[in-house]
Design a protein around this motif. Sequence first.
Motif, PDB file in Angstrom:
ATOM      1  N   VAL A 104     -12.148   2.933  -4.416  1.00  0.00           N
ATOM      2  CA  VAL A 104     -13.169   2.923  -3.624  1.00  0.00           C
ATOM      3  C   VAL A 104     -13.591   1.494  -3.730  1.00  0.00           C
ATOM      4  CG1 VAL A 104     -15.459   3.681  -3.271  1.00  0.00           C
ATOM      5  CG2 VAL A 104     -13.772   5.096  -4.427  1.00  0.00           C
ATOM      6  N   TYR A 105     -13.021   0.680  -2.737  1.00  0.00           N
ATOM      7  CA  TYR A 105     -13.247  -0.753  -2.580  1.00  0.00           C
ATOM      8  C   TYR A 105     -13.913  -1.229  -1.443  1.00  0.00           C
ATOM      9  CZ  TYR A 105      -9.382  -0.873   0.874  1.00  0.00           C
ATOM     10  OH  TYR A 105      -8.379  -0.857   2.091  1.00  0.00           O
ATOM     11  N   PRO A 106     -14.653  -2.605  -1.453  1.00  0.00           N
ATOM     12  CA  PRO A 106     -15.097  -2.966  -0.311  1.00  0.00           C
ATOM     13  C   PRO A 106     -14.361  -3.347   0.839  1.00  0.00           C
ATOM     14  CG  PRO A 106     -15.099  -4.581  -2.008  1.00  0.00           C
ATOM     15  CD  PRO A 106     -14.535  -3.365  -2.525  1.00  0.00           C
ATOM     16  N   GLN A 107     -14.348  -3.046   2.023  1.00  0.00           N
ATOM     17  CA  GLN A 107     -13.777  -3.253   3.287  1.00  0.00           C
ATOM     18  C   GLN A 107     -14.062  -4.637   3.730  1.00  0.00           C
ATOM     19  OE1 GLN A 107     -11.480  -0.911   4.066  1.00  0.00           O
ATOM     20  NE2 GLN A 107     -12.209  -0.096   2.156  1.00  0.00           N
ATOM     21  N   ALA A 108     -13.023  -5.143   3.938  1.00  0.00           N
ATOM     22  CA  ALA A 108     -13.035  -6.752   4.772  1.00  0.00           C
ATOM     23  C   ALA A 108     -13.919  -6.827   5.769  1.00  0.00           C
ATOM     24  CB  ALA A 108     -11.639  -7.038   5.149  1.00  0.00           C
ATOM     25  N   GLN A 109     -14.052  -5.676   6.712  1.00  0.00           N
ATOM     26  CA  GLN A 109     -14.921  -5.732   8.045  1.00  0.00           C
ATOM     27  C   GLN A 109     -16.535  -5.772   7.662  1.00  0.00           C
ATOM     28  OE1 GLN A 109     -11.758  -2.801   9.765  1.00  0.00           O
ATOM     29  NE2 GLN A 109     -13.350  -2.982  11.372  1.00  0.00           N
ATOM     30  N   ASP A 110     -16.637  -4.861   6.816  1.00  0.00           N
ATOM     31  CA  ASP A 110     -18.612  -5.067   6.656  1.00  0.00           C
ATOM     32  C   ASP A 110     -18.780  -4.621   5.021  1.00  0.00           C
ATOM     33  OD1 ASP A 110     -17.383  -2.422   6.088  1.00  0.00           O
ATOM     34  OD2 ASP A 110     -18.064  -1.345   7.929  1.00  0.00           O
ATOM     35  N   VAL A 132     -14.162  -0.075  -7.478  1.00  0.00           N
ATOM     36  CA  VAL A 132     -13.693  -1.272  -7.985  1.00  0.00           C
ATOM     37  C   VAL A 132     -14.419  -2.451  -7.160  1.00  0.00           C
ATOM     38  CG1 VAL A 132     -11.502   0.031  -8.482  1.00  0.00           C
ATOM     39  CG2 VAL A 132     -11.910  -1.224  -6.064  1.00  0.00           C
ATOM     40  N   ASP A 133     -14.082  -3.784  -7.691  1.00  0.00           N
ATOM     41  CA  ASP A 133     -14.694  -4.792  -6.882  1.00  0.00           C
ATOM     42  C   ASP A 133     -13.616  -5.270  -5.935  1.00  0.00           C
ATOM     43  OD1 ASP A 133     -12.971  -6.268  -8.194  1.00  0.00           O
ATOM     44  OD2 ASP A 133     -14.171  -7.185  -9.878  1.00  0.00           O
ATOM     45  N   GLY A 134     -13.890  -6.377  -5.355  1.00  0.00           N
ATOM     46  CA  GLY A 134     -13.116  -7.267  -4.265  1.00  0.00           C
ATOM     47  C   GLY A 134     -11.634  -7.249  -4.760  1.00  0.00           C
ATOM     48  N   CYS A 135     -11.419  -7.486  -6.283  1.00  0.00           N
ATOM     49  CA  CYS A 135     -10.257  -7.775  -6.584  1.00  0.00           C
ATOM     50  C   CYS A 135      -9.543  -6.518  -6.991  1.00  0.00           C
ATOM     51  CB  CYS A 135     -10.335  -8.960  -7.844  1.00  0.00           C
ATOM     52  SG  CYS A 135     -10.585 -10.495  -7.015  1.00  0.00           S
ATOM     53  N   LEU A 136     -10.253  -5.459  -7.033  1.00  0.00           N
ATOM     54  CA  LEU A 136      -9.505  -4.153  -7.193  1.00  0.00           C
ATOM     55  C   LEU A 136      -9.630  -3.848  -8.816  1.00  0.00           C
ATOM     56  CD1 LEU A 136      -6.582  -4.182  -5.132  1.00  0.00           C
ATOM     57  CD2 LEU A 136      -8.830  -3.129  -4.728  1.00  0.00           C
ATOM     58  N   ARG A 137     -10.717  -4.704  -9.346  1.00  0.00           N
ATOM     59  CA  ARG A 137     -11.083  -4.205 -10.842  1.00  0.00           C
ATOM     60  C   ARG A 137     -11.867  -3.226 -10.721  1.00  0.00           C
ATOM     61  NH1 ARG A 137     -12.044  -9.829 -11.249  1.00  0.00           N
ATOM     62  NH2 ARG A 137     -10.502 -11.053 -12.116  1.00  0.00           N
ATOM     63  N   VAL A 138     -11.553  -2.339 -11.920  1.00  0.00           N
ATOM     64  CA  VAL A 138     -12.481  -1.137 -12.182  1.00  0.00           C
ATOM     65  C   VAL A 138     -13.982  -1.588 -12.301  1.00  0.00           C
ATOM     66  CG1 VAL A 138     -13.187   1.189 -13.490  1.00  0.00           C
ATOM     67  CG2 VAL A 138     -10.853   0.485 -12.589  1.00  0.00           C
ATOM     68  N   GLU A 139     -15.067  -1.180 -11.822  1.00  0.00           N
ATOM     69  CA  GLU A 139     -16.505  -1.303 -12.027  1.00  0.00           C
ATOM     70  C   GLU A 139     -16.580  -1.336 -13.459  1.00  0.00           C
ATOM     71  OE1 GLU A 139     -19.729   0.851 -10.738  1.00  0.00           O
ATOM     72  OE2 GLU A 139     -20.136  -0.767  -9.180  1.00  0.00           O
ATOM     73  N   GLY A 140     -17.092  -2.568 -13.913  1.00  0.00           N
ATOM     74  CA  GLY A 140     -17.712  -2.554 -15.510  1.00  0.00           C
ATOM     75  C   GLY A 140     -16.495  -3.048 -16.482  1.00  0.00           C
ATOM     76  N   ARG A 160     -17.919  10.629  -6.565  1.00  0.00           N
ATOM     77  CA  ARG A 160     -18.075  11.989  -6.577  1.00  0.00           C
ATOM     78  C   ARG A 160     -16.729  12.733  -5.845  1.00  0.00           C
ATOM     79  NH1 ARG A 160     -23.002  14.319  -2.963  1.00  0.00           N
ATOM     80  NH2 ARG A 160     -24.044  13.132  -4.677  1.00  0.00           N
ATOM     81  N   ASP A 161     -15.911  12.001  -5.162  1.00  0.00           N
ATOM     82  CA  ASP A 161     -14.648  12.636  -4.620  1.00  0.00           C
ATOM     83  C   ASP A 161     -13.490  12.310  -5.790  1.00  0.00           C
ATOM     84  OD1 ASP A 161     -14.180   9.901  -4.409  1.00  0.00           O
ATOM     85  OD2 ASP A 161     -13.584   9.922  -2.286  1.00  0.00           O
ATOM     86  N   GLY A 162     -13.780  11.771  -6.777  1.00  0.00           N
ATOM     87  CA  GLY A 162     -12.750  11.518  -7.743  1.00  0.00           C
ATOM     88  C   GLY A 162     -12.149  10.056  -7.652  1.00  0.00           C
ATOM     89  N   GLY A 163     -12.522   9.280  -6.623  1.00  0.00           N
ATOM     90  CA  GLY A 163     -12.200   7.911  -6.426  1.00  0.00           C
ATOM     91  C   GLY A 163     -12.967   7.160  -7.659  1.00  0.00           C
ATOM     92  N   LEU A 164     -12.467   5.991  -7.730  1.00  0.00           N
ATOM     93  CA  LEU A 164     -12.714   4.763  -8.853  1.00  0.00           C
ATOM     94  C   LEU A 164     -13.439   3.601  -8.017  1.00  0.00           C
ATOM     95  CD1 LEU A 164     -10.301   4.881 -11.860  1.00  0.00           C
ATOM     96  CD2 LEU A 164     -12.370   5.932 -11.768  1.00  0.00           C
TER      97      LEU A 164
END
Length: 274
Positions: free
Chosen positions: A135-141, A115-123, A109-113
């Motif tokens: 928009v990537y998964p944070q290491a902490q949670d 990505v997965d844990g290796c920063l590949r764009v989803e799909g 919604r905010d224009g971000g893309l």
Amino acid sequence: MELVAAAQKKELAEYHVVGSGSSKLPFASILGEEIGQALFNFHKKNGVQFHMSSGLQAIKASAADPSSVGSVLLKDGTEIEADVVVLGVGVRPATEFLKGSKLESAMQRDGGLKVDGCLRVEGFEDVFALGDIAVYPQAQDGVYKRIEHWNVASNHGRAVGETIGKRQDKLAAGFKKVPIFWSGQGMNLRYCGIGDGWDDVIIKGNLDELKFAAYYCKAGKVIAAASMNSDPIVTRAAELLRLGMMPTPEEIRGGKDLYTIDIASRAIETAPGA
């Protein structure tokens, strides 16, 4: 606020900071009111005048030169003479050009893309997004977030290079660094972690001297840390957060020293994800 700190070295006649939010203190929403008050006091002592919740109504031209600014009018009716006005309007991802393309499916919604844990764009297997737009998964949670810190973008670049280079150890672990930023406030403010929604803060040190370490807690866990004049405590905290070895709030209140925690064996064990 960094610009204000830098401008103070120029010995200008006046410095004014105008805010548009509800907080009357700088950084209060991120760092808490106690630290916000300490920074407010520090800058005010150095001549800064704050109008934190006034909001800007209009910028008025100079009567002598209509092409130049003459004053600013605040929403509370205050008018401040000004020779220079700097507007901090924020930023947003410049990804509008991707609409209508295959990558639109990953746009948030905010224009971000996303990505997965290796920063590949989803799909997509061989398309990457990094830096402010990722928009990537944070290491902490594991929560997906977009982080606007330049060092995150720099580390993303290294991580994607390793992924493209088929470093299998890195591919298995993904991007695991904890975000860190710093801000020049006449002296350096340092921060690490994801402090969204913190419900408690533990402060160690002297706020009047701006020499402290602060630990932000949520649901009984330390999720972020900040410091001034206490280096390199934030670097240590970031590594402990990454490794899942950060002490509990109770331990920190009890005087637990982060430097006494042996991270060497754990760091070696998790090195592929560093």
